[in-house]
Write a protein that holds these residues in place. Structure first.
Motif, PDB file in Angstrom:
ATOM      1  N   GLU A 152      10.207  -1.770  11.947  1.00 25.60           N
ATOM      2  CA  GLU A 152       9.712  -1.413  13.279  1.00 25.60           C
ATOM      3  C   GLU A 152      10.854  -0.940  14.159  1.00 25.60           C
ATOM      4  O   GLU A 152      10.660  -0.119  15.056  1.00 25.60           O
ATOM      5  CB  GLU A 152       9.010  -2.607  13.924  1.00 25.60           C
ATOM      6  CG  GLU A 152       7.629  -2.889  13.359  1.00 25.60           C
ATOM      7  CD  GLU A 152       6.869  -3.906  14.177  1.00 25.60           C
ATOM      8  OE1 GLU A 152       7.331  -4.228  15.288  1.00 25.60           O
ATOM      9  OE2 GLU A 152       5.817  -4.361  13.713  1.00 25.60           O
ATOM     10  N   SER A 153      12.044  -1.451  13.916  1.00 26.98           N
ATOM     11  CA  SER A 153      13.218  -1.007  14.668  1.00 26.98           C
ATOM     12  C   SER A 153      13.837   0.256  14.070  1.00 26.98           C
ATOM     13  O   SER A 153      14.835   0.771  14.575  1.00 26.98           O
ATOM     14  CB  SER A 153      14.267  -2.125  14.698  1.00 26.98           C
ATOM     15  OG  SER A 153      14.661  -2.470  13.378  1.00 26.98           O
ATOM     16  N   THR A 184       3.416   3.254  17.675  1.00 22.21           N
ATOM     17  CA  THR A 184       2.861   1.901  17.705  1.00 22.21           C
ATOM     18  C   THR A 184       2.000   1.662  16.456  1.00 22.21           C
ATOM     19  O   THR A 184       1.607   2.610  15.766  1.00 22.21           O
ATOM     20  CB  THR A 184       1.998   1.697  18.963  1.00 22.21           C
ATOM     21  OG1 THR A 184       0.948   2.678  18.972  1.00 22.21           O
ATOM     22  CG2 THR A 184       2.829   1.838  20.228  1.00 22.21           C
ATOM     23  N   GLU A 185       1.695   0.405  16.185  1.00 26.04           N
ATOM     24  CA  GLU A 185       0.873   0.021  15.024  1.00 26.04           C
ATOM     25  C   GLU A 185       1.373   0.687  13.737  1.00 26.04           C
ATOM     26  O   GLU A 185       0.619   1.272  12.969  1.00 26.04           O
ATOM     27  CB  GLU A 185      -0.599   0.393  15.263  1.00 26.04           C
ATOM     28  CG  GLU A 185      -1.223  -0.263  16.486  1.00 26.04           C
ATOM     29  CD  GLU A 185      -2.667   0.146  16.667  1.00 26.04           C
ATOM     30  OE1 GLU A 185      -3.467  -0.113  15.769  1.00 26.04           O
ATOM     31  OE2 GLU A 185      -2.978   0.735  17.717  1.00 26.04           O
ATOM     32  N   TYR A 186       2.674   0.582  13.539  1.00 22.76           N
ATOM     33  CA  TYR A 186       3.336   1.254  12.421  1.00 22.76           C
ATOM     34  C   TYR A 186       3.133   0.462  11.131  1.00 22.76           C
ATOM     35  O   TYR A 186       3.566  -0.681  11.015  1.00 22.76           O
ATOM     36  CB  TYR A 186       4.815   1.407  12.733  1.00 22.76           C
ATOM     37  CG  TYR A 186       5.634   2.112  11.666  1.00 22.76           C
ATOM     38  CD1 TYR A 186       5.401   3.448  11.371  1.00 22.76           C
ATOM     39  CD2 TYR A 186       6.642   1.443  10.978  1.00 22.76           C
ATOM     40  CE1 TYR A 186       6.148   4.102  10.405  1.00 22.76           C
ATOM     41  CE2 TYR A 186       7.400   2.084  10.014  1.00 22.76           C
ATOM     42  CZ  TYR A 186       7.147   3.420   9.730  1.00 22.76           C
ATOM     43  OH  TYR A 186       7.891   4.070   8.773  1.00 22.76           O
ATOM     44  N   GLY A 235       9.700   2.984  12.993  1.00 23.24           N
ATOM     45  CA  GLY A 235       8.621   2.365  13.761  1.00 23.24           C
ATOM     46  C   GLY A 235       8.798   2.399  15.265  1.00 23.24           C
ATOM     47  O   GLY A 235       7.835   2.152  15.997  1.00 23.24           O
ATOM     48  N   VAL A 236       9.998   2.704  15.762  1.00 23.67           N
ATOM     49  CA  VAL A 236      10.183   2.751  17.220  1.00 23.67           C
ATOM     50  C   VAL A 236       9.419   3.923  17.841  1.00 23.67           C
ATOM     51  O   VAL A 236       9.122   3.910  19.041  1.00 23.67           O
ATOM     52  CB  VAL A 236      11.674   2.852  17.616  1.00 23.67           C
ATOM     53  CG1 VAL A 236      12.462   1.675  17.071  1.00 23.67           C
ATOM     54  CG2 VAL A 236      12.290   4.169  17.149  1.00 23.67           C
ATOM     55  N   SER A 238       0.523   5.562  11.328  1.00 23.15           N
ATOM     56  CA  SER A 238       0.209   5.018  12.647  1.00 23.15           C
ATOM     57  C   SER A 238      -1.058   5.649  13.201  1.00 23.15           C
ATOM     58  O   SER A 238      -1.235   6.865  13.130  1.00 23.15           O
ATOM     59  CB  SER A 238       1.371   5.282  13.622  1.00 23.15           C
ATOM     60  OG  SER A 238       0.987   5.011  14.950  1.00 23.15           O
TER      61      SER A 238
END
Length: 475
Positions: free
Chosen positions: A239-240, A247-249, A243-244, A148
């Motif tokens: 992302e869940s 950002t921009e993971y 990634g939470v 990220s």
């Protein structure tokens, strides 16, 4: 290859890395990190927050127990030994820092040493086992940070060790305890559910708990995974999932085991020369250079001649404190670092004592100080700078600039200064002889047969005959 996703790829690499993958550069850098972390941890056992956490942890009992550093007559269950030793390491913000931003060593090392004592007495964790597992924990943190762009800057939401340290200590202890690929994956996924602590608790007594909890929770995640607890097997892919936190993971697979390249081999860590937020080290070095325009070494600063002090720093609000009221706030204050360095011609552990924080002359100088955030001064430990501009009452001005302080990865601490820092920290708890034994043990860690020798030294015990024999076999 069974590892068809990011999480599976991580688990495969964690399981597959061996001591043969370690390079000389990685071994030497990691031993410097270990020695420094042990020293700041020993110093931290004398802090108020550490004592409070020891009292809390004493309510738990277990058939197996691990050492509490600096306390020869106290042992705790492995999870709580990892917790309190992790708190000690970060209790004064004196531990190492990496880029992207995190404190990589504390959570990992505290968990590994606690786990090394919790195994059956007939088994041994060697120094080579410890070095490999430590580097696995550091590597996992580094790789996750590179997923990220947000992680490249100084944090604004979460304190990074509370996230990265938790997964790093899970990966490290999974490696140390020999979990297979499938359980390594579960350990990472379980650890992710423990991650995260708000940055608002920086500059308080609670911030050191972020590292202590990361150490404990990583080890706990590995323990639960070893017992068969299941979690989301795509935790690093989603992302869940991981990634939470950023950002921009954009997760990526790790290098092949056939030609593995360690991040620590590409970039060293920063090792601090005084116990405060890393950003303040640029500021202190600039201020010390500026002081030479006003006073010679040993002379008092002529505060009365100073009209104003302008500090040009990156926009890092949690290190912006004009009048810090505690040692923890002072450790997170550009203004305090600058004014302490100007007043005393140095900055050290003693600078953060209450008697020094509350000095009238310090408050007078702080009242003349203000900040400015140049647009080109980005909040990244790899590119930020600090500048100080002093205006005198006669109208004259002078300035000093620091873009790389001594101890930063671009200007690493010399071996002699690392040892000097370790001895100064460790001898607040141990004898000088005990401190020297730890240095010798870490220097030859890859030849140590049983890590209990190291944990005994950290606790403050005299060596038993068996431990003395093992130590005598070191070169």
């Amino acid at each position: 290859m069974w590892a068809k996703n990011i999480t599976g790829n991580f688990a495969n690499v964690i399981h597959g890395l061996t001591t043969n993958h370690l390079t000389d550069v990685v071994i030497q850098r990691s031993k410097r990190m270990i020695l420094d972390t042990l020293g700041v941890g020993l110093l931290g056992t004398r802090t108020d927050v550490f004592q409070k956490m020891v009292q809390y942890s004493k309510i738990y009992s277990s058939d197996t127990s691990s050492s509490v550093w600096g306390h020869p007559y106290l042992k705790l269950p492995a999870l709580y030994a990892a917790f309190v030793n992790g708190v000690a390491i970060h209790s004064m913000d004196f531990d190492d820092t990496w880029h992207p931003a995190t404190h990589p060593s504390g959570a990992v090392l505290a968990a590994l040493l606690a786990a090394s004592e919790a195994i059956p007495k007939k088994q041994r964790i060697s120094g080579q086992d410890l070095l490999l597992a430590f580097n696995v924990g550091i590597e996992v943190q580094g790789r996750l940070m590179h997923f990220s762009k947000e992680a490249s800057n100084v944090p604004k939401r979460f304190h990074p060790p509370s996230i990265l340290g938790t997964l790093g200590s899970a990966a490290a202890t999974a490696k140390l305890l020999g979990l297979n690929q499938f359980k390594c994956k579960e350990a990472l996924a379980i650890a992710a559910s423990y991650g995260g602590a708000p940055l608002a608790n920086a500059a308080t007594q609670t911030k050191p708990l972020h590292v202590g909890n990361a150490s404990r929770h990583g080890l706990e995640a590995t323990t639960l995974a070893s017992l068969g607890l299941q979690a989301n097997k795509l935790i690093l892919d989603l992302e869940s999932g991981f990634g939470v936190f950023y950002t921009e993971y954009l997760p990526q697979t790790l290098p092949s085991l056939e030609c593995y390249s360690w991040l620590l081999g590409q970039q060293d860590v920063a090792i601090k020369t005084f116990p405060a937020h890393l950003g303040t080290h640029w500021m202190a070095e600039a201020a010390l250079a500026a002081r030479k325009h006003l006073a010679k070494d040993g002379e008092s600063l002529p505060i009365g001649r100073i009209k104003s002090v302008l500090l040009k720093v990156p926009d890092m609000q949690y290190v912006n404190r004009l009048f810090p009221s505690s040692e923890h706030e002072a450790r997170h204050s550009f203004q305090f670092a600058a004014c302490s360095a100007l007043l005393d011609g140095c900055i050290s552990v003693e600078s953060f004592k209450e008697r020094n924080i509350s000095r009238p002359e310090l408050k007078e100088l702080l009242s003349k100080t203000h900040l400015e955030h140049p647009l080109d001064n980005h909040p990244s430990f790899n590119s930020l700078y600090c500048e100080i501009v002093i205006t005198l009452k006669d109208g004259s001005t002078f300035s000093e600039h620091c873009d790389t302080f001594y101890g930063h990865w671009r200007k690493p601490l010399r071996r002699a200064d690392l040892v000097k820092k370790f001895n100064a920290n460790a001898t607040t708890v141990l004898s000088l002889e005990g401190a020297q034994r730890i240095i010798e043990t870490v220097d030859h860690l890859e030849r140590l047969e049983d890590c209990r020798v190291l944990t005994s030294l950290l606790q403050g015990y005299e060596l038993t005959a068996e431990q003395a024999k093992l130590r005598s076999e070191l070169p």
